[in-house]
Design a protein around this motif. Structure first.
Motif, PDB file in Angstrom:
ATOM      1  N   TYR A  33       0.843  -1.201   0.000  1.00  0.00           N
ATOM      2  CA  TYR A  33       0.000   0.000   0.000  1.00  0.00           C
ATOM      3  C   TYR A  33       0.873   1.244   0.000  1.00  0.00           C
ATOM      4  O   TYR A  33       1.995   1.230   0.500  1.00  0.00           O
ATOM      5  CB  TYR A  33      -0.867   0.053   1.271  1.00  0.00           C
ATOM      6  N   PHE A  91       3.777   7.215   3.057  1.00  0.00           N
ATOM      7  CA  PHE A  91       4.032   5.992   3.800  1.00  0.00           C
ATOM      8  C   PHE A  91       3.746   4.775   2.928  1.00  0.00           C
ATOM      9  O   PHE A  91       2.698   4.687   2.287  1.00  0.00           O
ATOM     10  CB  PHE A  91       3.146   5.912   5.041  1.00  0.00           C
ATOM     11  N   TYR A 101      -4.721  -8.825   9.943  1.00  0.00           N
ATOM     12  CA  TYR A 101      -5.138  -7.823   8.979  1.00  0.00           C
ATOM     13  C   TYR A 101      -4.368  -6.518   9.141  1.00  0.00           C
ATOM     14  O   TYR A 101      -4.569  -5.603   8.383  1.00  0.00           O
ATOM     15  CB  TYR A 101      -6.627  -7.531   9.173  1.00  0.00           C
ATOM     16  N   GLU A 102      -3.494  -6.456  10.148  1.00  0.00           N
ATOM     17  CA  GLU A 102      -2.811  -5.200  10.379  1.00  0.00           C
ATOM     18  C   GLU A 102      -1.802  -4.933   9.285  1.00  0.00           C
ATOM     19  O   GLU A 102      -1.202  -5.847   8.726  1.00  0.00           O
ATOM     20  CB  GLU A 102      -2.120  -5.181  11.752  1.00  0.00           C
ATOM     21  N   GLN A 103      -1.652  -3.674   8.966  1.00  0.00           N
ATOM     22  CA  GLN A 103      -0.669  -3.231   7.997  1.00  0.00           C
ATOM     23  C   GLN A 103       0.524  -2.666   8.752  1.00  0.00           C
ATOM     24  O   GLN A 103       0.357  -1.941   9.727  1.00  0.00           O
ATOM     25  CB  GLN A 103      -1.283  -2.181   7.066  1.00  0.00           C
ATOM     26  N   PHE A 104       1.693  -2.996   8.276  1.00  0.00           N
ATOM     27  CA  PHE A 104       2.920  -2.515   8.890  1.00  0.00           C
ATOM     28  C   PHE A 104       3.483  -1.398   8.014  1.00  0.00           C
ATOM     29  O   PHE A 104       3.685  -1.581   6.820  1.00  0.00           O
ATOM     30  CB  PHE A 104       3.917  -3.657   9.049  1.00  0.00           C
ATOM     31  N   PHE A 105       3.736  -0.280   8.656  1.00  0.00           N
ATOM     32  CA  PHE A 105       4.116   0.926   7.935  1.00  0.00           C
ATOM     33  C   PHE A 105       5.617   1.181   8.004  1.00  0.00           C
ATOM     34  O   PHE A 105       6.268   0.902   9.017  1.00  0.00           O
ATOM     35  CB  PHE A 105       3.387   2.140   8.514  1.00  0.00           C
ATOM     36  N   GLY A 106       6.119   1.754   6.931  1.00  0.00           N
ATOM     37  CA  GLY A 106       7.493   2.229   6.933  1.00  0.00           C
ATOM     38  C   GLY A 106       7.598   3.593   7.595  1.00  0.00           C
ATOM     39  O   GLY A 106       6.585   4.176   7.968  1.00  0.00           O
ATOM     40  N   PRO A 107       8.822   4.127   7.726  1.00  0.00           N
ATOM     41  CA  PRO A 107       9.033   5.400   8.410  1.00  0.00           C
ATOM     42  C   PRO A 107       8.604   6.608   7.588  1.00  0.00           C
ATOM     43  O   PRO A 107       8.515   7.710   8.121  1.00  0.00           O
ATOM     44  CB  PRO A 107      10.540   5.417   8.662  1.00  0.00           C
TER      45      PRO A 107
ATOM     46  N   PHE B  34      -8.482  -0.585  14.357  1.00  0.00           N
ATOM     47  CA  PHE B  34      -7.052  -0.586  14.642  1.00  0.00           C
ATOM     48  C   PHE B  34      -6.665   0.708  15.355  1.00  0.00           C
ATOM     49  O   PHE B  34      -7.275   1.757  15.145  1.00  0.00           O
ATOM     50  CB  PHE B  34      -6.233  -0.659  13.338  1.00  0.00           C
ATOM     51  N   TYR B  36      -3.013   2.894  15.849  1.00  0.00           N
ATOM     52  CA  TYR B  36      -1.606   3.074  15.514  1.00  0.00           C
ATOM     53  C   TYR B  36      -1.064   4.260  16.305  1.00  0.00           C
ATOM     54  O   TYR B  36      -1.806   5.190  16.642  1.00  0.00           O
ATOM     55  CB  TYR B  36      -1.425   3.361  14.020  1.00  0.00           C
ATOM     56  N   ARG B  42       8.728   9.539  12.861  1.00  0.00           N
ATOM     57  CA  ARG B  42       8.687   8.097  12.693  1.00  0.00           C
ATOM     58  C   ARG B  42       7.427   7.697  11.934  1.00  0.00           C
ATOM     59  O   ARG B  42       6.492   8.481  11.787  1.00  0.00           O
ATOM     60  CB  ARG B  42       8.689   7.402  14.061  1.00  0.00           C
ATOM     61  N   GLY B  43       7.394   6.467  11.474  1.00  0.00           N
ATOM     62  CA  GLY B  43       6.196   5.953  10.818  1.00  0.00           C
ATOM     63  C   GLY B  43       5.136   5.550  11.811  1.00  0.00           C
ATOM     64  O   GLY B  43       5.252   5.769  13.011  1.00  0.00           O
ATOM     65  N   LEU B  44       4.090   4.946  11.301  1.00  0.00           N
ATOM     66  CA  LEU B  44       2.982   4.482  12.128  1.00  0.00           C
ATOM     67  C   LEU B  44       3.294   3.094  12.682  1.00  0.00           C
ATOM     68  O   LEU B  44       3.628   2.187  11.927  1.00  0.00           O
ATOM     69  CB  LEU B  44       1.702   4.423  11.296  1.00  0.00           C
ATOM     70  N   PHE B  46       1.865  -0.186  14.716  1.00  0.00           N
ATOM     71  CA  PHE B  46       0.643  -0.886  15.086  1.00  0.00           C
ATOM     72  C   PHE B  46       0.611  -1.134  16.595  1.00  0.00           C
ATOM     73  O   PHE B  46       1.600  -1.578  17.180  1.00  0.00           O
ATOM     74  CB  PHE B  46       0.583  -2.209  14.317  1.00  0.00           C
ATOM     75  N   LYS B  49      -5.665  -4.353  17.554  1.00  0.00           N
ATOM     76  CA  LYS B  49      -6.746  -4.454  16.588  1.00  0.00           C
ATOM     77  C   LYS B  49      -7.919  -5.197  17.206  1.00  0.00           C
ATOM     78  O   LYS B  49      -7.762  -5.987  18.136  1.00  0.00           O
ATOM     79  CB  LYS B  49      -6.275  -5.212  15.341  1.00  0.00           C
ATOM     80  N   LEU B 107      -7.346   1.048   4.699  1.00  0.00           N
ATOM     81  CA  LEU B 107      -7.656   1.599   6.010  1.00  0.00           C
ATOM     82  C   LEU B 107      -8.085   3.053   5.880  1.00  0.00           C
ATOM     83  O   LEU B 107      -7.496   3.804   5.108  1.00  0.00           O
ATOM     84  CB  LEU B 107      -6.430   1.538   6.926  1.00  0.00           C
TER      85      LEU B 107
END
Lengths: 114, 119
Positions: A33, A91, A101-107, B34, B36, B42-44, B46, B49, B107
């Motif tokens: 994404y 991002f 279902y969680e999405q892991f985000f970059g910085p 969810f 975050y 920094r990014g998001l 998690f 959930k 999302l």
């Protein structure tokens, strides 16, 4: 712990120029994404990508935007002719197909269009 | 269309006190919810959930959230706040009824709540 990485961390460009933002998702993830966050505003969905094709895109993701997975590890967002309003934090995120279902985000990459 | 509301731009709480960050949602079916957290530059990350099952879900760093279907809420809570919890918190929702066969998991985020924990 595996994580999503993005390069560059900050990109400055002139209006009308092309930019490519790069992401390396988590290696066993299958869904990818792009989101963006204009300063002071909410995080907005741009596009999702699965099985080497776009599965969904938002109204923001117009013909100026494209995504590609050029090899087995990278996932890129290209903006063909940048506008001032493209200035934002971009991002990349990835998620597994089956478990959770969680999405892991970059910085994020901060894009500044002058 | 799915949407998320975080009614508070900022929440201030004293260290050691309980904290609550509010979130309400709107979806056509049963939501996937969810939380975050975003630290400066920094990014998001998690936190937790809710998909199905127990309404009280526990996540990272001692945070928990309670799903309340009748109030369409998913408030984030922690019994005892730490100064290091100070950050920007985002609630997000995915509407599985909007799922398309191609496999999208878009999302929708709230605008975020800035949490400041005061020593």
């Amino acid at each position: 712990e595996p994580e999503v990485t993005q390069t560059p961390s900050h990109q400055v460009t002139q209006m009308g120029q092309e930019v490519i933002l790069r992401c390396v998702p988590i290696s066993n993830h299958l869904y990818f994404y792009w989101y963006r966050q204009i300063l002071g505003q909410k995080v907005e969905f741009l596009v999702s990508f699965y099985n080497n094709e776009i599965s969904e895109k938002s109204e923001i993701f117009d013909d100026q935007f494209s995504v590609e997975r050029p090899d087995g590890s990278n996932f890129t967002l290209k903006i063909r002719s940048t506008k001032l309003e493209d200035s934002a934090m971009y991002f990349c995120a990835s998620s597994e197909a089956l478990r959770g279902y969680e999405q892991f985000f970059g910085p994020g990459t901060r894009l500044t269009v002058l | 269309a799915q949407s998320v509301a975080q009614p508070e731009d900022q929440v201030n709480v004293a260290e050691g006190n309980p904290l609550t960050v509010k979130c309400t949602y709107s979806v056509s079916g049963n939501p996937y919810l969810f939380w975050y957290v975003q630290y400066p530059n920094r990014g998001l990350q998690f936190l937790l959930k809710y998909i199905t099952g127990d309404n009280l879900v526990k996540g990272s760093y001692g945070f928990e959230a309670e799903f309340n279907k009748s109030q369409t809420s998913f408030h984030l809570k922690k019994p005892s706040a730490l100064v290091s919890d100070s950050a920007l918190y985002f609630c997000a929702v995915r509407d599985p009824a909007a799922y398309s066969g191609a496999g999208s998991y878009q999302l929708t985020f709230g605008k975020g709540t800035k949490l400041s924990v005061i020593p």
